[in-house]
Design an enzyme around this catalytic site. Structure first.
Site, PDB file in Angstrom:
ATOM      1  N   LYS A  68      17.793  19.848 -12.474  1.00  0.00           N
ATOM      2  CA  LYS A  68      17.092  18.615 -12.831  1.00  0.00           C
ATOM      3  C   LYS A  68      17.971  17.514 -13.403  1.00  0.00           C
ATOM      4  O   LYS A  68      18.932  17.771 -14.108  1.00  0.00           O
ATOM      5  CB  LYS A  68      16.017  18.937 -13.875  1.00  0.00           C
ATOM      6  CG  LYS A  68      14.818  19.608 -13.275  1.00  0.00           C
ATOM      7  CD  LYS A  68      14.005  18.615 -12.509  1.00  0.00           C
ATOM      8  CE  LYS A  68      12.582  19.141 -12.397  1.00  0.00           C
ATOM      9  NZ  LYS A  68      11.704  18.130 -11.873  1.00  0.00           N
TER      10      LYS A  68
ATOM     11  N   SER B 296      16.544  19.794 -17.533  1.00  0.00           N
ATOM     12  CA  SER B 296      15.382  20.607 -17.857  1.00  0.00           C
ATOM     13  C   SER B 296      15.864  21.909 -18.478  1.00  0.00           C
ATOM     14  O   SER B 296      16.905  22.435 -18.098  1.00  0.00           O
ATOM     15  CB  SER B 296      14.594  20.887 -16.575  1.00  0.00           C
ATOM     16  OG  SER B 296      13.882  22.103 -16.695  1.00  0.00           O
TER      17      SER B 296
ATOM     18  N   GLU C  64      10.701   6.882 -17.796  1.00  0.00           N
ATOM     19  CA  GLU C  64       9.355   7.418 -18.050  1.00  0.00           C
ATOM     20  C   GLU C  64       8.848   6.981 -19.423  1.00  0.00           C
ATOM     21  O   GLU C  64       7.663   6.690 -19.601  1.00  0.00           O
ATOM     22  CB  GLU C  64       9.367   8.940 -17.959  1.00  0.00           C
ATOM     23  CG  GLU C  64       9.631   9.449 -16.547  1.00  0.00           C
ATOM     24  CD  GLU C  64       9.940  10.939 -16.547  1.00  0.00           C
ATOM     25  OE1 GLU C  64       9.006  11.721 -16.719  1.00  0.00           O
ATOM     26  OE2 GLU C  64      11.124  11.304 -16.388  1.00  0.00           O
TER      27      GLU C  64
ATOM     28  N   HIS D  78       0.834  -1.218   0.000  1.00  0.00           N
ATOM     29  CA  HIS D  78       0.000   0.000   0.000  1.00  0.00           C
ATOM     30  C   HIS D  78       0.865   1.263   0.000  1.00  0.00           C
ATOM     31  O   HIS D  78       0.445   2.298   0.513  1.00  0.00           O
ATOM     32  CB  HIS D  78      -0.943   0.060   1.210  1.00  0.00           C
ATOM     33  CG  HIS D  78      -1.633  -1.218   1.510  1.00  0.00           C
ATOM     34  ND1 HIS D  78      -2.868  -1.526   1.005  1.00  0.00           N
ATOM     35  CD2 HIS D  78      -1.245  -2.294   2.248  1.00  0.00           C
ATOM     36  CE1 HIS D  78      -3.228  -2.733   1.424  1.00  0.00           C
ATOM     37  NE2 HIS D  78      -2.248  -3.218   2.158  1.00  0.00           N
TER      38      HIS D  78
END
Ligand code: ARG
Length: 469
Positions: free
Chosen positions: A294, A288, A301, A167
């Site tokens: 970044k 970025s 992804e 969970h």
């Protein structure tokens, strides 16, 4: 805006135009042409045609001389295509007719005998099967590479402790190796799915003709054997309309991508500074354009994103086949884009995952620290109360709950509570309990088969190595 092919005056089609007075309308040609896609079948088409011609000659359906010309011609065309010099023509519709027309240009009349006892329907089914069969082999090899890389990492981290989650809440301490082995097993099932698919598809449709077989005395077993199939397909009508093999491949691929997306998701989380479990190498991340700090895990992804694309490909194929009457219908020409795209996305995704797993840096101290946060050794405490003090598990569970509550109030970890604190809840508890309250002890003690104790995991790694070799 449509980009019609502007061949001069329509003339009847060279390869099937006998009963036509005129050639097809430009829109018909544009819609019908699949050469832009199915040229990827070229090598398989040539291989299948060479087997067909050899069989035609050994059955005396064509002369040995013609068969030799055909075979030489096809070998030259193969080289021509591989060198990128083959002129693919949209007017010739597809790869089958491009190659046949080129063959006739090269070897004359013999080329016009190649299509004896064959239809494009059994031809395309065979070519495509050869292609998909190889795609299964490529997928299995690339999955095994990823499994081996996971195992290398696992071997380094049998004592590296991290929290497991259920969970998304901290659950119990495990080793990083144990977590990685979960993926090795998952991927093992993927290999077996591709392997099953390959075994099931390995029957040769060539010789089924357009739908009903042929009146020529062909030897289908010979062709099947030459092309590495186990046997010829049994029913000609099924053979030309079946695309189960493509669905099996893409379904196995979609399940594989689901698994890769889970690992990708974990890589994304583990590498965010909030977790800080791993860091990806610069070469596998991007920056970025606005935020200089970044280091984005784009490769992971994209694997996650491509999973939707491959699953979409599966839906395309399934819908293509739904309620399609027997036997061949031109709809079936739409079977290739989803399969080819799946292959390309799979190759990229597996390589990217293998690269990331092989090159990440692991922050073991950070993992170990997090392994004890969130009272992850509470199960250990409850088990100890059962084993040492013979307290029934349900009572032990309740007492441990009170201990956790106390630790929460004092804002300390379980191992930081004093013996007096513990004795206020469980009077008979003694100092021996502190041996099991560390994350390391919790991990070391889970020695059941399939558990996370380092010895058990080392054994599992050894077994996995055996399976992979
Ligand atoms: N390009 C076609 C395909 O991919 C080849 C088979 C054509 N058959 C036919 N009867 N028109 O399906």
């Amino acid at each position: 805006m449509t980009n019609h092919t502007n061949d001069d005056t329509p003339k009847a089609h060279a390869l099937w135009g006998g009963r036509y007075a005129e050639g097809p309308a430009a829109i018909m040609r544009d819609m019908n042409a699949s050469i832009g896609v199915d040229q990827r079948l070229a090598a398989d088409d040539i291989q299948a045609s060479r087997a067909h011609a050899t069989m035609l000659a050994s059955q005396k359906i064509i002369s040995a001389e013609d068969a030799r010309k055909i075979d030489d011609g096809l070998a030259q065309i193969d080289a021509e295509i591989k060198s990128g010099k083959f002129p693919m023509s949209v007017a010739l519709e597809d790869i089958h007719m491009n190659i046949e027309a080129r063959l006739t240009e090269r070897v004359g009349e013999a080329g016009r005998r190649l299509h004896t006892a064959r239809s494009r329907n059994d031809q395309v089914a065979t070519d495509f099967k050869l292609w998909v069969r190889r795609a299964c082999d490529d997928a299995m090899a690339a999955i095994v590479d990823l499994q081996k890389t996971l195992l290398q990492q696992a071997a380094l981290h049998t004592e590296t402790i991290m929290p497991s989650f259920t969970h998304w809440q901290p659950a119990q301490p495990v080793s990083f190796a144990f977590h990685l082995l979960a993926y090795v097993d998952m991927l093992g099932r993927d290999v077996s799915r591709f392997c099953d698919a390959r075994r099931r598809m390995n029957e040769c449709p060539l010789g089924s003709g357009a739908v009903a077989g042929t009146s020529f005395p062909i030897d289908r077993a010979q062709v099947a054997q030459q092309l590495g199939f186990d046997r010829p397909t049994a029913n000609a009508m099924d053979s030309v309309s079946d695309r189960d093999f493509a669905i099996d491949y893409v379904a196995a691929a979609a399940t594989l991508m689901l698994h890769l997306s889970r690992l990708a998701e974990e890589i994304i989380l583990w590498s965010t500074p909030a977790f800080g479990f791993i860091q990806l190498p610069e070469a596998l991340t991007t920056g970025s354009s606005m935020m200089p700090q970044k280091r984005n895990p784009d490769a992971a992804e994209l694997v996650r994103g491509k999973t939707s694309r491959v699953t979409g490909n599966l839906m395309s194929l399934v819908m293509l086949m739904k309620a399609l009457p027997l036997a061949y219908n031109k709809d079936l020409q739409e079977d290739k884009p989803p399969v080819f795209d799946t292959y390309d996305q799979l190759a990229l995704s597996l390589s990217a995952m293998t690269a990331m797993v092989g090159a990440w840096t692991v922050n073991a101290p950070r993992m170990a620290d997090m392994a004890e946060a969130g009272y992850t050794t509470a199960t250990e405490l409850a088990d100890w109360l059962v084993q040492e003090l013979a307290i029934p598990f349900r009572d032990a569970h309740h007492m441990t709950g009170q201990v956790v509550r106390l630790a929460e109030e004092k804002n300390v970890r379980l191992s930081q509570l004093s013996l007096e604190d513990l004795q206020r809840i469980v009077p008979r508890i003694h100092a021996g309990v502190f041996h099991v309250l560390s994350a390391n002890a919790a991990m070391q003690r889970r020695r059941s088969f399939g558990g996370t104790a380092p010895d058990v995991v080392r054994q599992a790694i050894a077994e996995a190595h055996k399976r992979l070799s």
